[in-house]
Motif scaffolding. Structure first.
Motif, PDB file in Angstrom:
ATOM      1  N   MET A  27      -2.108  -1.209 -34.009  1.00  0.00           N
ATOM      2  CA  MET A  27      -2.113   0.114 -33.367  1.00  0.00           C
ATOM      3  C   MET A  27      -3.494   0.308 -32.772  1.00  0.00           C
ATOM      4  N   GLY A  28      -3.591   0.155 -31.456  1.00  0.00           N
ATOM      5  CA  GLY A  28      -4.905   0.175 -30.834  1.00  0.00           C
ATOM      6  C   GLY A  28      -5.723  -1.001 -31.343  1.00  0.00           C
ATOM      7  N   ASP A  29      -6.944  -0.716 -31.844  1.00  0.00           N
ATOM      8  CA  ASP A  29      -7.802  -1.764 -32.387  1.00  0.00           C
ATOM      9  C   ASP A  29      -7.527  -2.035 -33.862  1.00  0.00           C
ATOM     10  N   LEU A  30      -6.625  -1.282 -34.462  1.00  0.00           N
ATOM     11  CA  LEU A  30      -6.347  -1.396 -35.892  1.00  0.00           C
ATOM     12  C   LEU A  30      -5.310  -2.479 -36.147  1.00  0.00           C
ATOM     13  N   ARG A  31      -5.560  -3.337 -37.131  1.00  0.00           N
ATOM     14  CA  ARG A  31      -4.626  -4.379 -37.522  1.00  0.00           C
ATOM     15  C   ARG A  31      -4.275  -4.199 -38.990  1.00  0.00           C
ATOM     16  N   ILE A  32      -2.978  -4.207 -39.294  1.00  0.00           N
ATOM     17  CA  ILE A  32      -2.502  -4.066 -40.666  1.00  0.00           C
ATOM     18  C   ILE A  32      -1.659  -5.295 -40.983  1.00  0.00           C
TER      19      ILE A  32
ATOM     20  N   ARG B 192      -1.996   3.696 -46.809  1.00  0.00           N
ATOM     21  CA  ARG B 192      -3.143   2.796 -46.846  1.00  0.00           C
ATOM     22  C   ARG B 192      -4.406   3.459 -46.304  1.00  0.00           C
ATOM     23  N   PHE B 193      -4.267   4.674 -45.781  1.00  0.00           N
ATOM     24  CA  PHE B 193      -5.374   5.341 -45.110  1.00  0.00           C
ATOM     25  C   PHE B 193      -5.440   6.806 -45.527  1.00  0.00           C
ATOM     26  N   LEU B 194      -6.531   7.448 -45.145  1.00  0.00           N
ATOM     27  CA  LEU B 194      -6.583   8.904 -45.093  1.00  0.00           C
ATOM     28  C   LEU B 194      -5.983   9.264 -43.741  1.00  0.00           C
TER      29      LEU B 194
ATOM     30  N   LEU C  60      -6.227   7.512 -38.473  1.00  0.00           N
ATOM     31  CA  LEU C  60      -6.152   6.738 -39.704  1.00  0.00           C
ATOM     32  C   LEU C  60      -7.564   6.336 -40.114  1.00  0.00           C
ATOM     33  N   ARG C  61      -8.048   6.900 -41.226  1.00  0.00           N
ATOM     34  CA  ARG C  61      -9.402   6.616 -41.714  1.00  0.00           C
ATOM     35  C   ARG C  61      -9.313   5.705 -42.941  1.00  0.00           C
ATOM     36  N   ARG C  62     -10.156   4.694 -42.976  1.00  0.00           N
ATOM     37  CA  ARG C  62     -10.178   3.811 -44.147  1.00  0.00           C
ATOM     38  C   ARG C  62     -10.937   4.431 -45.310  1.00  0.00           C
ATOM     39  N   ASN C  63     -11.808   5.382 -45.038  1.00  0.00           N
ATOM     40  CA  ASN C  63     -12.529   6.075 -46.102  1.00  0.00           C
ATOM     41  C   ASN C  63     -12.971   7.428 -45.563  1.00  0.00           C
ATOM     42  N   GLY C  64     -13.693   8.181 -46.377  1.00  0.00           N
ATOM     43  CA  GLY C  64     -14.146   9.499 -45.977  1.00  0.00           C
ATOM     44  C   GLY C  64     -13.275  10.590 -46.563  1.00  0.00           C
ATOM     45  N   TRP C  65     -13.449  11.793 -46.037  1.00  0.00           N
ATOM     46  CA  TRP C  65     -12.652  12.909 -46.513  1.00  0.00           C
ATOM     47  C   TRP C  65     -12.550  13.945 -45.418  1.00  0.00           C
ATOM     48  N   VAL C  66     -11.611  14.874 -45.582  1.00  0.00           N
ATOM     49  CA  VAL C  66     -11.359  15.949 -44.629  1.00  0.00           C
ATOM     50  C   VAL C  66     -11.580  17.275 -45.341  1.00  0.00           C
TER      51      VAL C  66
ATOM     52  N   PHE D 297      -2.519  13.560 -45.049  1.00  0.00           N
ATOM     53  CA  PHE D 297      -2.038  13.093 -46.340  1.00  0.00           C
ATOM     54  C   PHE D 297      -3.174  12.317 -46.999  1.00  0.00           C
ATOM     55  N   ASP D 298      -3.740  12.898 -48.059  1.00  0.00           N
ATOM     56  CA  ASP D 298      -4.853  12.282 -48.788  1.00  0.00           C
ATOM     57  C   ASP D 298      -4.265  11.612 -50.027  1.00  0.00           C
ATOM     58  N   PHE D 299      -3.936  10.326 -49.912  1.00  0.00           N
ATOM     59  CA  PHE D 299      -3.296   9.610 -51.007  1.00  0.00           C
ATOM     60  C   PHE D 299      -4.281   9.285 -52.124  1.00  0.00           C
ATOM     61  N   GLY D 300      -5.582   9.248 -51.825  1.00  0.00           N
ATOM     62  CA  GLY D 300      -6.564   9.019 -52.873  1.00  0.00           C
ATOM     63  C   GLY D 300      -6.666  10.185 -53.826  1.00  0.00           C
ATOM     64  N   ARG D 301      -6.632  11.402 -53.295  1.00  0.00           N
ATOM     65  CA  ARG D 301      -6.738  12.617 -54.104  1.00  0.00           C
ATOM     66  C   ARG D 301      -5.382  13.272 -54.344  1.00  0.00           C
ATOM     67  N   MET D 302      -4.336  12.715 -53.736  1.00  0.00           N
ATOM     68  CA  MET D 302      -2.966  13.224 -53.852  1.00  0.00           C
ATOM     69  C   MET D 302      -2.901  14.700 -53.464  1.00  0.00           C
ATOM     70  N   ARG D 303      -3.324  14.952 -52.215  1.00  0.00           N
ATOM     71  CA  ARG D 303      -3.297  16.306 -51.648  1.00  0.00           C
ATOM     72  C   ARG D 303      -2.724  16.272 -50.249  1.00  0.00           C
ATOM     73  N   ILE D 304      -2.054  17.356 -49.876  1.00  0.00           N
ATOM     74  CA  ILE D 304      -1.660  17.600 -48.491  1.00  0.00           C
ATOM     75  C   ILE D 304      -2.640  18.616 -47.938  1.00  0.00           C
TER      76      ILE D 304
END
Length: 233
Positions: A48-53, A86-88, A100-106, A220-227
Motif C-alpha cells: 500500500m503505497g511505500d508500505l509492504r506487509i 499490525r499498526f496504530l 498506518l503508524r508502526r509506533n507512536g500514539w494519538v 484503532f489502538d490495538f496496543g492499548r485496546m482503545r477506540i
C-alpha cells in the motif's frame, strides 16, 4: 499484492484465482447478500503505497458480492482487521485518508475501551435511545448506514419494524459509543446476522458502522485496546 498491478483490494474469488492465491479450505460466511463460502488462504505480500506487509491471511467472497468505490470503480478487496491490527490504524473519514503508524500514539478527543474476540470482531459498549448499556460489535463497512441491531433491540427502543424478513431502513434517534453521541442515525433492520446476537456466549445488542463514524478520524489502538475518535481541526 503478490506483484499484481494496483487494485482496490477486496479478495473476490475471480481476483484470487487470477493471482493464483493458494487456498486451504473454507467456512460458510453470511453477509447481507446471504450465505456464501469463504475460502481461506494467504498472500506473500501486500503493498500500500511505500508500505509492504508480509504473509497476510486472506479469505475470498463470491464474485456476485461487489463493492463500488465513490468514484465508481469496482473493488477487488478490502483491508481487514488482520492488517489494521499490525499498526496504530486511523481511518480519517473527513480527510479521506488511511494512516498506518508502526509506533507512536494519538491524542484522543474521545476514547472508548475495545475488546477483540474471534478472528477479527471488535467490541465495545454503547447505548441506543436511552436503553441500558449494551455490547456493540464495531464495524466500518456498512456503507450508507450508521447502525443495525437485532430485532429485539429495535423493538425495545420503540422503533417500528415491519413483520417478516428483509431489509428495512429505519432512523435511530440516538446512538452513543462512549462519549460520542450521534442523533437521527440512519439504520437498517434485517442486516444484523442472527447468530451475532448470542453467538459469542454473551449478547451483542447493536452494531455502529460507517455513517456513525463518518464525521471523525477513527483510530484503532490495538496496543492499548482503545477506540479513539477525533473531529477535524
Amino acid at each position: 499484492m503478490n506483484g499484481a498491478p494496483p487494485a482496490l483490494f477486496f479478495l473476490n474469488q475471480e481476483y484470487a484465482d487470477r493471482l493464483r492465491v493458494p487456498m486451504y479450505g473454507y467456512t460458510t460466511g453470511r453477509t447481507i447478500g446471504g450465505d456464501h463460502k469463504a475460502y481461506q488462504g494467504h498472500v506473500d505480500r501486500l503493498a500500500m503505497g511505500d508500505l509492504r506487509i508480509e504473509d497476510v491471511p486472506v479469505h475470498t467472497i463470491p464474485d456476485t458480492i461487489r463493492l463500488t468505490a465513490p468514484d465508481g470503480r469496482v473493488t477487488q478487496g478490502a483491508i481487514g482487521t488482520s492488517v489494521l491490527s499490525r499498526f496504530l490504524s486511523t481511518i480519517d473519514y473527513p480527510a479521506e485518508k488511511l494512516v498506518l503508524r508502526r509506533n507512536g500514539w494519538v491524542r484522543p478527543e474521545h476514547s472508548v475501551p475495545m475488546g477483540y474476540v474471534g478472528d477479527h470482531f471488535l467490541l465495545s459498549h454503547g447505548t441506543v435511545d436511552g436503553l441500558d448499556r449494551m455490547v456493540f460489535l464495531v464495524d466500518t463497512g456498512g456503507a450508507d448506514i450508521g447502525f443495525t441491531a437485532p430485532r429485539a433491540t429495535f423493538e425495545a427502543a420503540g422503533i417500528p419494524i415491519p413483520p417478516g424478513d428483509g431489509l428495512h431502513p429505519v432512523t435511530v434517534d440516538e446512538v452513543a459509543l462512549g462519549s460520542v453521541t450521534r442523533r437521527r442515525v440512519p439504520g437498517l433492520s434485517g442486516a444484523f446476522p442472527s447468530w451475532f446476537e448470542h453467538g459469542f456466549g454473551f449478547r451483542i445488542g447493536g452494531l455502529p458502522t460507517h455513517e456513525f463514524f463518518k464525521p471523525y478520524a477513527l483510530t484503532f489502538d490495538f496496543g492499548r485496546m482503545r477506540i479513539l475518535m477525533n473531529t477535524p481541526r
